[in-house]
Motif scaffolding. Structure first.
Motif, short mmCIF file in Angstrom:
data_model
loop_
_atom_site.label_atom_id
_atom_site.label_comp_id
_atom_site.label_asym_id
_atom_site.label_seq_id
_atom_site.Cartn_x
_atom_site.Cartn_y
_atom_site.Cartn_z
N UNK A 166 0.82 -1.21 0.00
CA UNK A 166 0.00 0.00 0.00
C UNK A 166 0.85 1.26 0.00
N UNK A 167 2.16 1.13 0.37
CA UNK A 167 3.05 2.29 0.36
C UNK A 167 4.21 2.10 -0.61
N UNK A 168 4.04 1.16 -1.57
CA UNK A 168 4.99 1.00 -2.66
C UNK A 168 6.20 0.13 -2.36
N UNK A 169 6.15 -0.64 -1.28
CA UNK A 169 7.29 -1.48 -0.89
C UNK A 169 6.95 -2.95 -1.16
N UNK A 170 7.87 -3.67 -1.79
CA UNK A 170 7.65 -5.08 -2.13
C UNK A 170 8.31 -5.98 -1.08
N UNK A 171 7.69 -7.14 -0.86
CA UNK A 171 8.24 -8.17 0.03
C UNK A 171 8.36 -9.47 -0.74
N UNK A 172 9.52 -10.11 -0.63
CA UNK A 172 9.80 -11.35 -1.35
C UNK A 172 10.33 -12.40 -0.37
#
Length: 276
Positions: A166-172
């Motif tokens: 929602x704030x433009x940060x990706x998690x992998x």
């Protein structure tokens, strides 16, 4: 501008190999570790900053991130690689050892993520790559505490994925196999001697030791290269893909876990671990 990656646990293993890979591809690299004397070779590279970061020491986390931003101006990717495996019969593992496993594999990761999120939010983007394990999807005997910590990491990452998107940060998440390459087969003797499990467990330990010894021999020979490549791909991937499983050795059990019924999965793993 060059992109910058901060990697935890770069003294050996996947962490060191990942640091070299990003550096060779022209990235700025903050290679962090508890003992910076282990990073002498990395520190010789012009685009690598070696600095201390102990995931159990929040002051060192803050100091490493502050230094990295001062040195390179911005961090684009965080790779949470630092971790280790606590093995043994659960009943014989001390509470202190269990707490330490979670301090490193779970709470340490949480602290690093919390420390870097304000920076990522201020730049309206960033990528977090968490190194999990096949043991984060499958509970392995003799690795119940390790699996529990990696299950927790998987749940954290999946929940964070929605919040941070929602704030433009990706998690992998990277799920390597290779759990059997940690020397399970040869650990059985030391497990019996050091942790002194109850005698009733000895027949099971003997059987599992032989099983894991065989699995270790069948581990993916290119595991390090495949995992390092998957980490790099995940760092650059602009999709919303969460999980990456780069090695072949864990694939059959993961497929059974995720693509079959619970009954079929349990039957498969019972035959594997219990001989039923």
């Amino acid at each position: 501008m060059k992109k910058t990656v901060l990697i935890t646990g770069t003294s050996t293993g996947f962490g060191a190999a990942t640091a070299y890979n990003f550096a060779e591809k022209g990235w700025n690299v903050i290679a962090t570790m508890r003992d910076i004397t282990m990073g002498k070779e990395l520190s010789r590279l012009n685009n690598v900053l070696v600095t201390r970061l102990d995931v159990q020491d929040r002051k060192s986390i803050d100091a490493a991130i502050t230094l990295a931003i001062e040195h390179f101006g911005k961090i684009d990717v965080l790779i949470n690689n630092a971790g280790y495996g606590q093995f043994g019969i659960f009943e014989s593992i001390s509470r202190e050892a269990i707490l330490n496993q979670f301090e490193v594999n779970v709470f340490g990761v949480m602290d690093v993520i919390k420390a870097i999120l304000p920076h990522f939010r201020s730049h309206k983007g960033g990528t977090i790559v968490n190194i999990s394990s096949g043991a984060g999807a499958i509970g392995f005997p003799m690795a119940s505490v390790y699996s529990a910590s990696k299950f927790a990491l998987e749940g954290l990452s999946e929940g964070l994925r929605y919040e941070l998107a929602s704030v433009g940060i990706k998690v992998k998440l990277i799920e390597p196999g290779g759990a059997m390459k940690t020397g399970f087969g040869t650990r059985m003797g030391s497990e019996i001697a050091a942790l002194k499990p109850a005698e009733e467990y000895i027949p099971f330990l003997t059987r599992i030791g032989k099983l894991y010894g065989g699995m270790e021999g069948n581990s993916d020979p290119d595991a390090v290269e495949k995992v390092v490549a998957a980490i790099y791909d995940a760092a650059l991937d602009n999709t919303h893909q969460l999980r990456y499983t780069p090695t072949n050795d864990i694939a059959p059990i993961l497929k059974a876990r995720r693509s079959t019924s619970e009954q079929a999965y349990q039957s498969f793993t019972d035959s594997l671990f219990l001989g039923e």
